[in-house]
Design an enzyme around this catalytic site. Sequence first.
Site, PDB file in Angstrom:
ATOM      1  N   GLU A   1      -0.911  -4.246  11.597  1.00 14.56           N
ATOM      2  CA  GLU A   1      -0.013  -3.930  10.494  1.00 14.56           C
ATOM      3  C   GLU A   1       1.395  -4.419  10.817  1.00 14.56           C
ATOM      4  O   GLU A   1       2.172  -4.783   9.938  1.00 14.56           O
ATOM      5  CB  GLU A   1       0.009  -2.427  10.229  1.00 14.56           C
ATOM      6  CG  GLU A   1       0.785  -2.050   8.982  1.00 14.56           C
ATOM      7  CD  GLU A   1       0.795  -0.559   8.748  1.00 14.56           C
ATOM      8  OE1 GLU A   1      -0.125  -0.065   8.094  1.00 14.56           O
ATOM      9  OE2 GLU A   1       1.730   0.110   9.235  1.00 14.56           O
TER      10      GLU A   1
ATOM     11  N   HIS B   1       4.803  -0.040  -0.470  1.00 17.51           N
ATOM     12  CA  HIS B   1       5.668  -0.890   0.363  1.00 17.51           C
ATOM     13  C   HIS B   1       4.776  -1.940   1.001  1.00 17.51           C
ATOM     14  O   HIS B   1       3.553  -1.775   1.050  1.00 17.51           O
ATOM     15  CB  HIS B   1       6.384  -0.049   1.429  1.00 17.51           C
ATOM     16  CG  HIS B   1       5.433   0.630   2.361  1.00 17.51           C
ATOM     17  ND1 HIS B   1       4.885   1.852   2.100  1.00 17.51           N
ATOM     18  CD2 HIS B   1       4.900   0.227   3.534  1.00 17.51           C
ATOM     19  CE1 HIS B   1       4.061   2.186   3.072  1.00 17.51           C
ATOM     20  NE2 HIS B   1       4.046   1.219   3.962  1.00 17.51           N
TER      21      HIS B   1
ATOM     22  N   HIS C   1       0.841  -1.199   0.000  1.00 19.26           N
ATOM     23  CA  HIS C   1       0.000   0.000   0.000  1.00 19.26           C
ATOM     24  C   HIS C   1       0.871   1.243   0.000  1.00 19.26           C
ATOM     25  O   HIS C   1       2.087   1.173   0.138  1.00 19.26           O
ATOM     26  CB  HIS C   1      -0.968   0.013   1.192  1.00 19.26           C
ATOM     27  CG  HIS C   1      -0.332   0.253   2.529  1.00 19.26           C
ATOM     28  ND1 HIS C   1      -1.043   0.461   3.675  1.00 19.26           N
ATOM     29  CD2 HIS C   1       0.975   0.330   2.909  1.00 19.26           C
ATOM     30  CE1 HIS C   1      -0.228   0.656   4.686  1.00 19.26           C
ATOM     31  NE2 HIS C   1       0.996   0.570   4.262  1.00 19.26           N
TER      32      HIS C   1
ATOM     33  N   ASP D   1      -4.729 -10.722  -0.206  1.00 24.61           N
ATOM     34  CA  ASP D   1      -3.396 -11.326  -0.101  1.00 24.61           C
ATOM     35  C   ASP D   1      -2.603 -11.175  -1.398  1.00 24.61           C
ATOM     36  O   ASP D   1      -3.102 -11.471  -2.484  1.00 24.61           O
ATOM     37  CB  ASP D   1      -3.530 -12.805   0.266  1.00 24.61           C
ATOM     38  CG  ASP D   1      -2.201 -13.421   0.690  1.00 24.61           C
ATOM     39  OD1 ASP D   1      -1.378 -12.709   1.306  1.00 24.61           O
ATOM     40  OD2 ASP D   1      -1.991 -14.612   0.406  1.00 24.61           O
ATOM     41  N   HIS D   2      -1.365 -10.712  -1.248  1.00 23.77           N
ATOM     42  CA  HIS D   2      -0.460 -10.486  -2.374  1.00 23.77           C
ATOM     43  C   HIS D   2      -1.039  -9.521  -3.397  1.00 23.77           C
ATOM     44  O   HIS D   2      -0.875  -9.704  -4.616  1.00 23.77           O
ATOM     45  CB  HIS D   2      -0.034 -11.821  -3.008  1.00 23.77           C
ATOM     46  CG  HIS D   2       0.945 -12.567  -2.148  1.00 23.77           C
ATOM     47  ND1 HIS D   2       0.552 -13.295  -1.042  1.00 23.77           N
ATOM     48  CD2 HIS D   2       2.289 -12.662  -2.198  1.00 23.77           C
ATOM     49  CE1 HIS D   2       1.613 -13.807  -0.456  1.00 23.77           C
ATOM     50  NE2 HIS D   2       2.682 -13.437  -1.127  1.00 23.77           N
TER      51      HIS D   2
ATOM     52  N   HIS E   1       3.464  -5.048   3.867  1.00 18.64           N
ATOM     53  CA  HIS E   1       3.325  -5.478   5.255  1.00 18.64           C
ATOM     54  C   HIS E   1       2.808  -6.903   5.287  1.00 18.64           C
ATOM     55  O   HIS E   1       2.078  -7.332   4.392  1.00 18.64           O
ATOM     56  CB  HIS E   1       2.313  -4.612   6.017  1.00 18.64           C
ATOM     57  CG  HIS E   1       2.740  -3.203   6.192  1.00 18.64           C
ATOM     58  ND1 HIS E   1       3.671  -2.814   7.131  1.00 18.64           N
ATOM     59  CD2 HIS E   1       2.366  -2.071   5.552  1.00 18.64           C
ATOM     60  CE1 HIS E   1       3.834  -1.499   7.055  1.00 18.64           C
ATOM     61  NE2 HIS E   1       3.052  -1.021   6.107  1.00 18.64           N
TER      62      HIS E   1
ATOM     63  N   CYS F   1       5.579   6.845   3.782  1.00 20.99           N
ATOM     64  CA  CYS F   1       4.398   6.070   3.368  1.00 20.99           C
ATOM     65  C   CYS F   1       3.738   6.650   2.114  1.00 20.99           C
ATOM     66  O   CYS F   1       2.890   6.009   1.514  1.00 20.99           O
ATOM     67  CB  CYS F   1       3.379   6.005   4.500  1.00 20.99           C
ATOM     68  SG  CYS F   1       3.980   5.074   5.911  1.00 20.99           S
TER      69      CYS F   1
HETATM   70 ZN   LIG Z   1       2.653   0.789   5.394  1.00 16.51          ZN
END
Ligand SMILES: [Zn+2]
Length: 135
Positions: free
Chosen positions: A124, A39, A14, A79-80, A41, A33
């Site tokens: 997160e 990037h 995100h 996911d992914h 998580h 961010c």
């Molecule tokens: Zn983040």
Amino acid sequence: MILLTRRAEFSASHYYWNEAWSAEENARVFGKCANRNGHGHNYTLEVTVAGDVDPVTGFVVDLKQLKDAIEREVTSVFDHRHLNLEVPEFRTAIPTTENIAVAVWRRLEGKIPGAKLHKVRVYEMPDLFAEYLGG
Ligand SMILES: [Zn+2]
């Protein structure tokens, strides 16, 4: 009433960006961010349902149906994925931990047969989570 929680995990990318702001304002508020390449998580999700224990089964909810609902409604979609680009809710909402918790709630509400959704918690990272209790 008893509470039962199921944990699931997903990995996603995100970035934080408010379209109404200039690039400078996004950088000032969101810092690193705001990098629009995104990037990742490894998120942990906890879904808590509330109900009474069935005297016949001893369950508050059918665990397979709970697992299937989380997979079908949330992890198979998140996911992914790049949340900003690939998950419809985040075309408009910034995919913060808070907004992810709300999105998970909306996706699961009414989708778990025989159980009432009580709480959604999204981590997160191990020391940061958001909780949503609906409403
Ligand atoms: Zn983040």
